[in-house]
Design a protein around this motif. Structure first.
Motif, PDB file in Angstrom:
ATOM      1  N   GLN A   1       0.838  -1.200   0.000  1.00  4.96           N
ATOM      2  CA  GLN A   1       0.000   0.000   0.000  1.00  4.96           C
ATOM      3  C   GLN A   1       0.873   1.251   0.000  1.00  4.96           C
ATOM      4  O   GLN A   1       0.432   2.316  -0.402  1.00  4.96           O
ATOM      5  CB  GLN A   1      -0.911   0.018   1.227  1.00  4.96           C
TER       6      GLN A   1
ATOM      7  N   HIS B   1       4.974   1.600  -4.196  1.00  3.93           N
ATOM      8  CA  HIS B   1       4.258   1.472  -5.471  1.00  3.93           C
ATOM      9  C   HIS B   1       5.215   1.084  -6.585  1.00  3.93           C
ATOM     10  O   HIS B   1       6.212   1.762  -6.817  1.00  3.93           O
ATOM     11  CB  HIS B   1       3.554   2.775  -5.818  1.00  3.93           C
TER      12      HIS B   1
ATOM     13  N   SER C   1      -6.826  -2.810  -0.775  1.00  3.34           N
ATOM     14  CA  SER C   1      -6.365  -1.445  -0.488  1.00  3.34           C
ATOM     15  C   SER C   1      -5.130  -1.105  -1.303  1.00  3.34           C
ATOM     16  O   SER C   1      -5.021  -0.006  -1.844  1.00  3.34           O
ATOM     17  CB  SER C   1      -6.057  -1.291   1.004  1.00  3.34           C
TER      18      SER C   1
ATOM     19  N   GLY D   1      -5.657  -0.066  -4.892  1.00  2.00           N
ATOM     20  CA  GLY D   1      -6.175   1.277  -5.081  1.00  2.00           C
ATOM     21  C   GLY D   1      -5.125   2.288  -5.520  1.00  2.00           C
ATOM     22  O   GLY D   1      -5.449   3.434  -5.812  1.00  2.00           O
ATOM     23  N   GLN D   2      -3.879   1.864  -5.604  1.00  2.00           N
ATOM     24  CA  GLN D   2      -2.790   2.742  -6.036  1.00  2.00           C
ATOM     25  C   GLN D   2      -2.520   2.644  -7.535  1.00  2.00           C
ATOM     26  O   GLN D   2      -1.669   3.351  -8.053  1.00  2.00           O
ATOM     27  CB  GLN D   2      -1.488   2.380  -5.291  1.00  2.00           C
TER      28      GLN D   2
ATOM     29  N   LEU E   1     -11.443  -5.277  -8.769  1.00  2.00           N
ATOM     30  CA  LEU E   1     -12.068  -4.640  -7.608  1.00  2.00           C
ATOM     31  C   LEU E   1     -13.587  -4.718  -7.685  1.00  2.00           C
ATOM     32  O   LEU E   1     -14.251  -4.881  -6.656  1.00  2.00           O
ATOM     33  CB  LEU E   1     -11.589  -3.196  -7.465  1.00  2.00           C
TER      34      LEU E   1
ATOM     35  N   ALA F   1     -12.859  -2.522   1.535  1.00  7.20           N
ATOM     36  CA  ALA F   1     -11.538  -2.120   1.032  1.00  7.20           C
ATOM     37  C   ALA F   1     -11.573  -1.951  -0.479  1.00  7.20           C
ATOM     38  O   ALA F   1     -11.000  -1.004  -1.030  1.00  7.20           O
ATOM     39  CB  ALA F   1     -10.477  -3.145   1.442  1.00  7.20           C
TER      40      ALA F   1
ATOM     41  N   ASP G   1     -13.417   1.271  -1.230  1.00  2.00           N
ATOM     42  CA  ASP G   1     -12.539   2.407  -0.953  1.00  2.00           C
ATOM     43  C   ASP G   1     -11.544   2.622  -2.089  1.00  2.00           C
ATOM     44  O   ASP G   1     -11.302   3.752  -2.518  1.00  2.00           O
ATOM     45  CB  ASP G   1     -11.806   2.155   0.366  1.00  2.00           C
ATOM     46  N   SER G   2     -10.962   1.546  -2.578  1.00  5.18           N
ATOM     47  CA  SER G   2     -10.009   1.652  -3.691  1.00  5.18           C
ATOM     48  C   SER G   2     -10.698   2.132  -4.959  1.00  5.18           C
ATOM     49  O   SER G   2     -10.141   2.943  -5.709  1.00  5.18           O
ATOM     50  CB  SER G   2      -9.319   0.309  -3.928  1.00  5.18           C
TER      51      SER G   2
ATOM     52  N   THR H   1     -11.181   5.800  -4.719  1.00  6.56           N
ATOM     53  CA  THR H   1      -9.902   6.490  -4.924  1.00  6.56           C
ATOM     54  C   THR H   1      -9.554   6.541  -6.408  1.00  6.56           C
ATOM     55  O   THR H   1      -9.143   7.580  -6.924  1.00  6.56           O
ATOM     56  CB  THR H   1      -8.773   5.775  -4.151  1.00  6.56           C
ATOM     57  N   LEU H   2      -9.711   5.421  -7.088  1.00  8.40           N
ATOM     58  CA  LEU H   2      -9.306   5.332  -8.490  1.00  8.40           C
ATOM     59  C   LEU H   2     -10.228   6.081  -9.444  1.00  8.40           C
ATOM     60  O   LEU H   2      -9.772   6.601 -10.460  1.00  8.40           O
ATOM     61  CB  LEU H   2      -9.236   3.858  -8.922  1.00  8.40           C
TER      62      LEU H   2
END
Length: 170
Positions: free
Chosen positions: A81, A84, A112, A115-116, A126, A140, A143-144, A147-148
């Motif tokens: 997480q 990267h 999680s 999500g990067q 996801l 999770a 949430d990702s 974010t994305l």
């Protein structure tokens, strides 16, 4: 004792950390400890690299995502997480689902970490993880996805898939 108290700080998870732990000598020590026979030593080394390592360390810790020790796998997922490197995408995707990762806590941390990465494969995985039988994994993944994409369709997989079909550049 005063030195110890003054030299320590608290990390985001409340654990005591030493601010000097990022010096090259310590990072090298973490890298060497990844080869220790004790999984708890390897887990501590992974945590050290998560806090002070670099994207190049991802290739060192990725093999441990398949270790028999679920706590070590969890530490690796948590480290990914913070560190990267696109090299991590494929192994993370493999460990997002129960057939390859039985521990829900690890799967949630994998979700999680994903999500990067703004990658179509990640989005699709996801979406599927929203249907995991464990709520922590669902949340999770959600949430990702938020974010994305900047979108929020809750845990409704159909709404996410419909949005994806109608989106030129998700």
């Amino acid at each position: 004792r005063d030195f110890t108290i003054n030299a320590m700080a608290r990390g985001g998870d409340g654990a005591l950390i030493a601010p000097f732990g990022g010096e090259p000598i310590y990072v090298e020590m973490y890298q060497q400890a990844l080869r220790d026979s004790d999984s708890s030593v390897r887990a501590a080394a992974v945590r050290g690299l998560a806090m002070h390592g670099s994207p190049e360390d991802v290739s060192r810790i990725l093999p441990m995502l398949s270790d028999p020790d679920h706590l070590l796998r969890w530490e690796v997922a948590r480290a990914l997480q913070r560190l990267h490197n696109p090299e991590a995408i494929k192994p993370l995707l493999e460990h997002l689902f129960e057939p390859n990762e039985p521990d829900a806590q690890v799967r949630a941390s994998v979700a999680s970490a994903l999500g990067q990465y703004a990658d179509t494969r990640v989005l699709e995985a996801l979406f599927a993880a929203l249907g995991d039988r464990d709520l922590n994994v669902n949340l999770a993944a959600l949430d990702s996805l938020r974010t994305l994409t900047g979108q929020d369709f809750g845990l409704n997989i159909r709404s996410w898939v419909a949005w994806r079909k109608n989106s030129e550049d998700p």
